[in-house]
Design a protein around this motif. Structure first.
Motif, PDB file in Angstrom:
ATOM      1  N   GLY A 610      -3.285   6.245  -3.942  1.00  0.00           N
ATOM      2  CA  GLY A 610      -2.631   6.248  -2.645  1.00  0.00           C
ATOM      3  C   GLY A 610      -1.187   5.804  -2.697  1.00  0.00           C
ATOM      4  N   VAL A 611      -0.353   6.394  -1.822  1.00  0.00           N
ATOM      5  CA  VAL A 611       1.023   5.936  -1.666  1.00  0.00           C
ATOM      6  C   VAL A 611       1.102   4.851  -0.597  1.00  0.00           C
ATOM      7  N   ILE A 612       0.003   4.646   0.120  1.00  0.00           N
ATOM      8  CA  ILE A 612      -0.170   3.511   1.025  1.00  0.00           C
ATOM      9  C   ILE A 612      -1.419   2.774   0.551  1.00  0.00           C
ATOM     10  N   ASP A 613      -1.350   1.444   0.436  1.00  0.00           N
ATOM     11  CA  ASP A 613      -2.542   0.751  -0.046  1.00  0.00           C
ATOM     12  C   ASP A 613      -3.571   0.638   1.073  1.00  0.00           C
ATOM     13  N   SER A 614      -4.763   0.222   0.725  1.00  0.00           N
ATOM     14  CA  SER A 614      -5.869   0.239   1.683  1.00  0.00           C
ATOM     15  C   SER A 614      -5.669  -0.754   2.825  1.00  0.00           C
ATOM     16  N   THR A 615      -4.737  -1.684   2.673  1.00  0.00           N
ATOM     17  CA  THR A 615      -4.442  -2.633   3.746  1.00  0.00           C
ATOM     18  C   THR A 615      -3.477  -2.040   4.768  1.00  0.00           C
ATOM     19  N   GLY A 616      -2.945  -0.862   4.489  1.00  0.00           N
ATOM     20  CA  GLY A 616      -1.985  -0.241   5.385  1.00  0.00           C
ATOM     21  C   GLY A 616      -0.538  -0.505   5.017  1.00  0.00           C
ATOM     22  N   GLU A 617      -0.296  -1.165   3.897  1.00  0.00           N
ATOM     23  CA  GLU A 617       1.067  -1.477   3.469  1.00  0.00           C
ATOM     24  C   GLU A 617       1.597  -0.362   2.550  1.00  0.00           C
ATOM     25  N   PRO A 618       2.804   0.142   2.826  1.00  0.00           N
ATOM     26  CA  PRO A 618       3.370   1.158   1.926  1.00  0.00           C
ATOM     27  C   PRO A 618       3.581   0.598   0.517  1.00  0.00           C
ATOM     28  N   LYS A 619       3.243   1.400  -0.475  1.00  0.00           N
ATOM     29  CA  LYS A 619       3.565   1.043  -1.845  1.00  0.00           C
ATOM     30  C   LYS A 619       5.021   1.432  -2.142  1.00  0.00           C
ATOM     31  N   PRO A 620       5.575   0.946  -3.243  1.00  0.00           N
ATOM     32  CA  PRO A 620       6.950   1.343  -3.583  1.00  0.00           C
ATOM     33  C   PRO A 620       7.159   2.858  -3.587  1.00  0.00           C
ATOM     34  N   VAL A 621       6.168   3.613  -4.034  1.00  0.00           N
ATOM     35  CA  VAL A 621       6.333   5.065  -4.113  1.00  0.00           C
ATOM     36  C   VAL A 621       6.479   5.697  -2.736  1.00  0.00           C
ATOM     37  N   TRP A 622       5.961   5.055  -1.684  1.00  0.00           N
ATOM     38  CA  TRP A 622       6.134   5.579  -0.322  1.00  0.00           C
ATOM     39  C   TRP A 622       7.614   5.693   0.022  1.00  0.00           C
ATOM     40  N   TYR A 623       8.398   4.700  -0.398  1.00  0.00           N
ATOM     41  CA  TYR A 623       9.833   4.728  -0.126  1.00  0.00           C
ATOM     42  C   TYR A 623      10.514   5.861  -0.898  1.00  0.00           C
TER      43      TYR A 623
END
Length: 824
Positions: A610-623
């Motif tokens: 995922g590009v967003i983790d399961s907690t709902g926080e964007p990972k670095p790759v989302w940016y």
């Protein structure tokens, strides 16, 4: 109209309270009266799953799940508040083999997780409703129709005979959490003496730009006076048959619905007025979607309202692997982040589950196109089983009925990797297809949603269904197959409905809170790394390959000696691969019409796809995706001895007055050569310029000729608006690799408050790669970006829920290759 509606204006009450769950051995209880009084009664939410009920009671661990398909699960509820009389019990989804009892008498047996049921009943008051979900596990070993092949990634093979989600049955892909229980709402409906039902809606945007809205319905009232209202206009209904009525409303001044990257997702309220009473029918948008397959028939491009759209986004998994929720509040955080990242398409793959109309309503609002697979994947599904094919027909029809007016529904696809699975096992082409995806589904689609293109499978087209240079591909040349990034161009990808899978590392704060173990070395960490079943590698190995390719470091050595640096380089590596690959696909002259990343969100915290983790926080790759997906974009492409090209993209419907500047830096600081040009960038256009055309003289921008040592280690392209000087987009190129351009940059940071918002102003004395802004309680508007020397960069800080904006932010800023950390 959204969802199944027995009767407009009917009284509907959700049966969500007072349920208890009892687990029993398979077949131990034939009817509700067989349940012993000594059984453990567990309060259970409805809609919900057995896993969710057990988790809430502290009896289930999603990180170490017990199998849930090996026992019968009973749900009991006493309808104390239900008045006696006739009613309809509506079950919107029962996973998967379910017997329903009312006062001890069986009223329904459901064999599909994906079909709804409406059962007329007569209540006597104080009635008992009981649902028994029979253990699916023992049934999966029963013989069924002979299959011509068995897939590797899904177990067991017997799943092909049952209409249930494959989530929980893909080792290495997702946790073994089985879908059991009333996962969609249960409600009771009381019809009025006069009813309106069988409502059918179709919204069409004609080539002339006129919107045409057609609504038909059934009413048992005598000579009802009915009107259809939309867009400030209204049209009376006409009787077209026994109790059937229709109205066609033409709107000449309609505003089209667009994906948000190309325009406004305009929606219109629909209202039915019957004998003076208003009934809302939901919202719709007017758009036209076509597929351009090119002169050779090998292309696949979506045209929305006549405009060619570069589709980009990700593949949806689920908002919660335990609960399998279907409400707006569950979908909204993920879908808003998808739109904020510049995605314009979400794909729901055939290995997942159908989402509810609330999902599509949000996509309608946000301007997100939806590629919808039907829930068929990898298996050779039964071809002559009439009961099975009947379930298929019902689930497709019911699903489409709930989405009659959804403008976001952009592609309907028979399923995932069925053709590919057969082809990769060496079977000839006549074995790839079957009646489910080639006959039943397209017939229903043509009748119910003729405005939505249909494709039989994903991937599809070409000499082999997985050949990326024709039709629809699942492209993992860059990614799982560890090809150089140049393969993104060499493969001649036309449209990738999934691509670029990596074990993306979350932000450090997520790891500290949810997976605080040694990265890579802990078995718990490794259990969260996705892998293909029976493969000798996993997707962390894939990420490590690109870390070494891009930066020149040995990942194993970094893990041993500098674990914190290893994680930061891992985060940066997948960011850089995503940005550079999409630069190839979006450049002028590219044959690629879109690509979706595998996947949008993780199922558990950790280094998942995922590009967003399961907690709902964007990972670095989302940016990185947010930068790669900008509607107004500038990108570099390395053309070898042809030099460095810069491509400028404008997907908006307005021409832009812009200035392009390119600077080459030595030591990340000294300007070796530079050039600029001001010009008008036409709407929906892409331009390409050679950098040397800006410089006015030859300069070895790609270090292809190697006349002596490199003259520079980085190039920077900036695209600014001439109207207000705003920086629209920025791009970087590293002729000798990113590892050769890591500098001990000194970053200066200061905080500015403007109204209720906090900003951080950044400057650097030399190029800083992958700048990370780590602020407690805030999410930076951009992160893990490169910062060039010169102009100040201002970054907005978004306050997270519960944070008091009056309190000044605190945290630190760091960059790759630098020993300097800015603490505040």
């Amino acid at each position: 109209m959204r969802g199944r509606l027995a009767s407009i204006g009917a009284e509907e009450s959700l049966l969500s309270e007072g349920w208890n769950l009892i687990l029993a051995e398979p077949g131990a209880c034939a009817v509700p009266h067989d349940i012993p009084l000594s059984a453990q009664f567990i309060p259970a939410p409805v809609p919900g799953t057995v896993a969710a009920a057990l988790e809430k009671a502290g009896l289930f661990d999603r990180e170490n799940p017990d199998p849930l398909n090996t026992r019968d699960a009973w749900y009991l509820c006493r309808l104390f508040d239900a008045e006696p009389g006739d009613a309809i019990l509506r079950f919107e989804g029962l996973a998967t083999l379910c017997h329903v009892f009312l006062n001890g008498q069986e009223i329904l047996f459901s064999e599909s997780m994906f079909t709804a049921h409406e059962i007329p009943v007569t209540l006597s008051g104080g009635d008992e409703l009981a649902l028994c979900f029979r253990a699916l596990g023992p049934r999966l070993s029963e013989p069924g129709p002979r299959a011509r092949w068995r897939p590797q990634m899904i177990t067991p093979a017997g799943l092909k005979n049952f209409r249930t989600t494959l989530l929980g049955h893909m080792p290495g892909w997702c946790p073994d959490i089985h879908a059991v229980g009333p996962w969609r709402p249960i409600s009771m409906v009381r019809r009025h003496p006069v009813s309106i039902d069988n409502v059918s809606i179709r919204a069409v945007l004609e080539e002339s730009g006129v919107g045409r809205l057609s609504v038909s319905l059934h009413s048992n009232a005598e000579d009802p006076a009915m009107l259809l209202r939309c867009g400030g206009m209204e049209q009376p209904f006409e009787k077209v048959g026994d109790s059937h009525y229709s109205a066609i409303l033409k709107l000449s001044d309609i505003e089209a619905w667009w994906p948000h990257t190309h325009g406004a997702p305009r929606l219109y309220e629909l209202t039915l007025v019957s004998d003076g009473v208003e009934y809302p029918l939901g919202r719709t948008g007017f758009r036209r979607i076509d597929v351009d397959r090119g002169a050779d028939g090998d292309d696949f491009a979506l045209l929305v309202n006549g405009e060619r759209i570069f589709c980009r986004g990700a593949v949806w998994t689920t908002a919660d692997i335990v609960r399998l929720p279907g409400g707006r509040a569950d979908y909204e955080p993920f879908l808003r982040l998808a739109a904020a990242a510049g995605m314009n398409m979400i794909r729901i793959g055939g290995t997942m589950a159908y989402e509810t109309p609330d999902f599509f309503a949000l996509c309608d609002e946000l301007g997100l196109l939806v590629w919808q697979d039907f829930m068929f994947a990898n298996f050779d599904y039964p071809r002559n089983d009439k009961a099975f094919l009947g379930h298929v027909h019902a689930e497709v029809e019911e699903f489409l009925h709930g989405l009659q007016a959804a403008p976001s529904l952009a592609v309907l696809c028979g399923g995932s990797e069925i053709h590919q699975q057969a082809a990769m096992l060496g079977l000839p082409a006549e074995f790839w297809s079957g009646p489910v995806t080639d006959e039943i589904i397209p017939a229903v689609v043509a009748r119910m949603r003729p405005d939505v293109p249909y494709v039989p499978n994903s991937p599809y087209g070409g000499a082999m269904p997985f050949s990326p240079n024709a039709g629809i591909a699942h492209y993992y040349g860059v990614g799982a197959y560890m090809r150089p990034i140049a393969d993104a161009r060499r493969a001649d990808v036309r449209f990738a409905s999934e691509s670029l899978a990596f074990a993306h590392v979350p932000q450090q704060r997520t790891l500290v809170r949810h997976l605080d173990v040694p990265a890579v070395h802990s078995p718990l960490w490794k259990a969260r790394v996705p892998r293909d079943r029976s493969a000798s590698w996993d997707f962390e190995d894939v990420r490590d390959f690109y870390l070494q390719l891009l930066y020149g470091f040995d990942p194993a050595e970094l893990r041993r000696e500098e674990p914190e640096r290893y994680l930061d380089l891992s985060r940066a590596a997948t960011c850089e691969v995503i940005e550079e690959t999409f630069a190839e696909w979006r450049r002028k002259g590219s044959a690629c019409n879109g690509a979706l990343v595998w996947t949008l969100q993780d199922l558990l915290p950790g280094p998942g796809w995922g590009v967003i983790d399961s907690t709902g926080e964007p990972k670095p790759v989302w940016y990185a995706m947010r930068r790669a997906f900008r509607p107004v974009q500038v990108v570099f492409t390395d053309e070898g001895t042809n030099g460095l090209d810069v491509h400028i993209v404008n997907e908006t419907d307005a021409a832009l007055d812009v200035e392009l500047e390119v600077v080459c830096l030595r030591g990340g600081k000294q300007q070796v050569v530079s050039g600029s040009r001001a010009f008008k960038l036409a709407a929906r256009d892409t331009e390409r310029l050679a950098c040397t055309a800006l410089f006015g003289a030859f300069f070895d921008t790609t270090y292809a000729f190697r006349f002596g040592p490199p003259a520079h280690d980085a190039s920077v392209a900036r695209l600014r608006s001439l109207a207000d000087g705003a920086l629209l987009a920025e791009s970087f190129h590293f002729p000798c690799g990113r590892g050769k351009a890591l500098h001990d940059a000194g970053i200066e940071a200061s905080f500015i408050r403007d109204g209720d918002d906090w900003f951080v102003d950044l400057r650097t004395d030399r190029l800083a790669q992958s700048v990370h802004i780590d602020v407690e309680g805030y999410r930076a508007d951009d992160d893990w970006f490169h910062l060039a020397p010169g102009a100040m960069r201002r970054v907005l800080l978004h306050a997270l829920s519960g944070v008091e904006s009056d309190i000044p932010p605190a945290g630190e800023i760091r960059s790759l290759g630098s020993s300097h950390r800015v603490a505040f």
